[in-house]
Design a protein around this motif. Sequence first.
Motif, short mmCIF file in Angstrom:
data_model
loop_
_atom_site.label_atom_id
_atom_site.label_comp_id
_atom_site.label_asym_id
_atom_site.label_seq_id
_atom_site.Cartn_x
_atom_site.Cartn_y
_atom_site.Cartn_z
N GLY A 1 -6.09 2.43 -1.63
CA GLY A 1 -5.48 1.65 -0.55
C GLY A 1 -4.41 2.36 0.23
N PRO A 2 -3.49 1.59 0.82
CA PRO A 2 -2.49 2.14 1.74
C PRO A 2 -1.23 2.70 1.07
CG PRO A 2 -2.29 -0.24 1.67
CD PRO A 2 -3.44 0.11 0.77
N PHE A 3 -1.10 2.57 -0.25
CA PHE A 3 0.22 2.74 -0.85
C PHE A 3 0.52 4.13 -1.42
CE2 PHE A 3 -0.47 -1.92 -1.28
CZ PHE A 3 0.50 -2.30 -0.37
N GLY A 4 -0.43 5.04 -1.37
CA GLY A 4 -0.15 6.39 -1.84
C GLY A 4 0.20 6.42 -3.31
N ALA A 5 1.36 7.04 -3.63
CA ALA A 5 1.70 7.30 -5.02
C ALA A 5 2.52 6.19 -5.66
CB ALA A 5 2.47 8.61 -5.12
N ASN A 6 2.88 5.16 -4.88
CA ASN A 6 3.78 4.14 -5.40
C ASN A 6 3.80 2.95 -4.46
OD1 ASN A 6 6.02 3.13 -7.04
ND2 ASN A 6 7.37 3.71 -5.34
N ARG A 7 3.68 1.75 -5.02
CA ARG A 7 3.64 0.55 -4.18
C ARG A 7 4.88 -0.31 -4.38
NH1 ARG A 7 2.50 -4.84 -4.88
NH2 ARG A 7 1.86 -4.64 -7.04
N ILE A 8 5.56 -0.67 -3.26
CA ILE A 8 6.65 -1.64 -3.31
C ILE A 8 6.25 -2.88 -2.53
CG2 ILE A 8 9.10 -2.07 -2.84
CD1 ILE A 8 8.73 0.25 -4.76
N PHE A 9 5.65 -2.69 -1.36
CA PHE A 9 5.20 -3.83 -0.55
C PHE A 9 4.09 -4.59 -1.28
CE2 PHE A 9 7.91 -2.40 2.66
CZ PHE A 9 8.06 -3.45 3.55
N SER A 10 3.83 -5.78 -0.78
CA SER A 10 2.98 -6.70 -1.52
C SER A 10 1.51 -6.31 -1.57
CB SER A 10 3.14 -8.09 -0.90
OG SER A 10 1.97 -8.83 -0.98
N ALA A 11 0.94 -6.38 -2.77
CA ALA A 11 -0.49 -6.17 -2.94
C ALA A 11 -1.25 -7.38 -2.44
CB ALA A 11 -0.81 -5.93 -4.41
N ILE A 12 -0.63 -8.55 -2.53
CA ILE A 12 -1.29 -9.77 -2.06
C ILE A 12 -1.62 -9.62 -0.56
CG2 ILE A 12 -0.85 -12.23 -1.57
CD1 ILE A 12 -1.57 -11.67 -4.51
N THR A 13 -0.67 -9.08 0.20
CA THR A 13 -0.95 -8.84 1.62
C THR A 13 -2.10 -7.85 1.76
OG1 THR A 13 1.40 -9.15 2.09
CG2 THR A 13 0.09 -8.10 3.80
N GLU A 14 -2.02 -6.79 1.00
CA GLU A 14 -3.05 -5.75 1.07
C GLU A 14 -4.46 -6.31 0.88
OE1 GLU A 14 -3.33 -3.44 -2.48
OE2 GLU A 14 -4.60 -1.92 -1.59
N ILE A 15 -4.63 -7.09 -0.18
CA ILE A 15 -5.98 -7.53 -0.52
C ILE A 15 -6.52 -8.50 0.53
CG2 ILE A 15 -5.58 -7.17 -2.99
CD1 ILE A 15 -5.43 -10.32 -3.14
N LEU A 16 -5.60 -9.27 1.13
CA LEU A 16 -6.06 -10.25 2.12
C LEU A 16 -6.40 -9.57 3.45
CD1 LEU A 16 -3.59 -13.13 1.22
CD2 LEU A 16 -6.01 -13.02 0.70
N VAL A 17 -5.57 -8.64 3.89
CA VAL A 17 -5.89 -7.96 5.16
C VAL A 17 -7.18 -7.15 5.02
CG1 VAL A 17 -3.51 -7.89 5.99
CG2 VAL A 17 -4.40 -5.91 4.79
N GLN A 18 -7.34 -6.54 3.88
CA GLN A 18 -8.54 -5.74 3.68
C GLN A 18 -9.77 -6.62 3.52
OE1 GLN A 18 -8.13 -2.90 0.55
NE2 GLN A 18 -6.60 -1.71 1.66
N GLY A 19 -9.61 -7.70 2.77
CA GLY A 19 -10.73 -8.61 2.55
C GLY A 19 -11.27 -9.12 3.87
N ARG A 20 -10.37 -9.54 4.74
CA ARG A 20 -10.83 -10.10 6.01
C ARG A 20 -11.68 -9.09 6.78
NH1 ARG A 20 -7.45 -11.03 11.49
NH2 ARG A 20 -7.83 -8.79 11.50
N ASP A 21 -11.16 -7.88 6.93
CA ASP A 21 -11.89 -6.91 7.75
C ASP A 21 -13.17 -6.43 7.07
OD1 ASP A 21 -9.68 -7.34 9.28
OD2 ASP A 21 -9.59 -5.26 9.99
N ALA A 22 -13.12 -6.26 5.77
CA ALA A 22 -14.34 -5.85 5.05
C ALA A 22 -15.43 -6.90 5.23
CB ALA A 22 -14.03 -5.65 3.58
N GLY A 23 -15.03 -8.17 5.16
CA GLY A 23 -16.00 -9.26 5.31
C GLY A 23 -16.63 -9.26 6.70
N GLU A 24 -15.79 -9.05 7.72
CA GLU A 24 -16.31 -9.01 9.10
C GLU A 24 -17.28 -7.86 9.29
OE1 GLU A 24 -13.02 -8.90 11.80
OE2 GLU A 24 -12.50 -11.01 11.42
#
Lengths: 118, 590
Positions: free
Chosen positions: B379-402
């Motif tokens: 995903g977008p977070f490289g070597a370390n994630r601080i921002f939300s994974a919940i946001t990540e999965i939803l933004v990606q899910g939407r576009d992948a589905g489309e």
Amino acid sequence: MSKHSVQVKVFRYDPARDADPYYLEYAIPFEPRMSAMNALDFIYHNIDSTLSYYDHAGCSLGICGRCVGRVNGKTVLLCQTAITGDTVIEPVSTGRTLKDLVMRKGRRDDAEPTKDTD
Amino acid sequence: MTEHVRTEVLVIGGGGAGFRAAIAARHSGARVLLLSKGPLGRCGATPMAGADFTLDGRSMHELGRDGDLNDSREKVFNDIVTQGYYLNNQKLAEHYVHTAPLLLRDLLDWGLKIMLSDQRAVITSGLHIMDVLLRKARSVGVEMREDIMALDLITNGGAIAGVLALDVRSGEFIRIAASAVVITTGGWHKAYWPNTGMRDLSGDGIAMAHRAGALIGNMEFVTFACNIMLDPPMWRGSLAPYVLSLVCGGSLTNNCGEEILAPYDPVVVKTGTTTEWNKSFVSHATAREVRLGKGFRNGGVHYSRGDVSWEVIKLVASITFPGWKYKAMDLTEWGRMLEANEPVEVGPAVEYFDGGIVVNERFETAIPGLFAAGECCLGPFGANRIFSAITEILVQGRDAGEHAAHYALTEGGAQPPIAGFEALEKKALLPLARNNEVRPAFLRRELQLRAQRHLGPIRNKNELEEFIIYLRGMKQNHLPHLGTASSGRVYNKEWIDCLELGDLVHLLEASARCALARTESRGVHFREDFPVCDNDRWLVESIVEYAEGDPKVCTRPVTATTMSPPGGKMPYLDMMKKMMQSHSDTGGMH
Ligand SMILES: Cc1cc2nc3c(=O)[nH]c(=O)nc-3n(C[C@H](O)[C@H](O)[C@H](O)COP(=O)(O)OP(=O)(O)OC[C@H]3O[C@@H](n4cnc5c(N)ncnc54)[C@H](O)[C@@H]3O)c2cc1C
Ligand code: FES
């Protein structure tokens, strides 16, 4: 930590093979504040891997609500119910057994798509 | 009886990414079937989450919340990239930043309730998000099935054509013809013990995509949440002390009674305990103590309230664990222990996987018709994630589905060959005929404990090599003989364990090989024998090819758009401090 053992009696029934349900008893090492689910995990890992309980998914932390069963007659979440001594573990409804502690699906959790208006 | 099913878009996985993908594909006009390994809306990591949804302060303000007007998408982008030590795929990070506000608006329209918010995040709960998505998916006519485990992908002429799945309850196969497939199967927490709970996450989707010819990558970056309860057994895996320590602080001591964070730079300690940098920093510090022999019985350290007053703890707990209940978990006894300033044993436990299936900005994999979204992706977070994974999965899910719907309706439609299904079914049935020669649960626990020891927050060459030899041995000597004690197919959990174990071994080997190849320290990957962050040589992604059943590691340059990666080398903790200090000057915890 001193490890004494407790007897855990588990409801068993495979409708495809068994004429009637029966119970099996297992002796397991006791740890303070272990749950009924921890006990089942121990049995499955170390004693009898033919035992079925809802375990292929689930959270072990009291969140998903899928591990309902009966401990000493009381309906509880197995993962959040401490056992304290000899224990009997059964499904909520012995008449609805799919296998051992796993129940057939009732109407409520059928996964049919339902439409609502929004 | 084997069932035959046909659909346009098949979504594998019923977490946030899967549901969001299914809804989007349906909105785009495709017929959609979603398979969930566990109960609908109640499995995977999503329902377990707190959960925060992060976006920039300006967008927060535009949504009518308290947001910092000086914040911007560019600043959030800067923070995601520096928190990820520049190893991020910047195209995916841009996608995250730009799509997050739109996604949140949709969720609010669908009935999402916000519990709390700060300048960059709204807090809801994972359970509530799942309920909102489940309701929406039903209302738009997504077909959904629970307790169904996808086993393998089937291609035809190189393009996706179908999936073989197993009904876990009946033990019967389901042959699915699908024009496009979206994998959203989340992480592979089940490779470790202890872990944070979920029993369904064994990385099946990542492994099946790899087998079918997709690339996977950055598998060495495994995030451990810190201060996870390790004892007593009933609380093992709970995040409760993680949450409490993040808000209130407290004391972490080793078996010599020493404060474990005392030796570190105060700046690092401050950011590394009061923000979600705690995952990488405190997990690193804890693993160090344990490796020095200063840990306790369960491989952790002691957490107590220390000099934080009981009044403060009580106040915070009344919000985070009302009535000392954390969901259905009764923490009354822990409350008593906190009041008496008695410790609980806590330690790092696997929480999130930064790497996974390689996708582009359309969430396409290397296989035409196969898409992937959510935690199962690199995903977008490289070597370390601080921002939300919940946001990540939803933004990606939407576009992948489309994109999957578009593919299904225009290009897809390859027929799955019958022989493909037959061969996979035959293979899947093998363990049932082997009568327990090698028992999967036993092997899995051994595997999990070794993974925690050799592929935890701290690694070195000798241990990684030893672990790889162990995994090779398991693959050659044990996996081919895995068998079940009962040959019945109805809810045979041991059969499921047999089917999962090969995937766990494969992903652990991929991860260990990436970790061995990366001779530097960055983010959540620390090499004792290479304790320096090497920007000259290692600003590359680890890419794993599938070489006749075995993982083969190579590299590719990071995808950078607007932020040029730095050069030079720097000791691990100095680099951590530099990345912490590169944060934008804005409000909010992230
Ligand atoms: C305890 C915990 C707390 C967290 N808290 C936060 C938080 O507060 N904020 C935050 O941003 N992030 C948090 N995270 C991370 C975040 O929750 C996850 O990254 C995210 O929910 C993953 O979503 P997903 O949809 O990609 O995968 P998941 O939600 O894990 O869903 C995966 C789905 O795939 C299914 N599946 C797996 N294999 C198969 C198969 N073979 N066939 C069919 N289905 C399959 C699973 O059953 C599940 O339904 C937390 C993680 C954990 C573990
Ligand atoms: S397993 Fe989820 S509540 Fe018990």
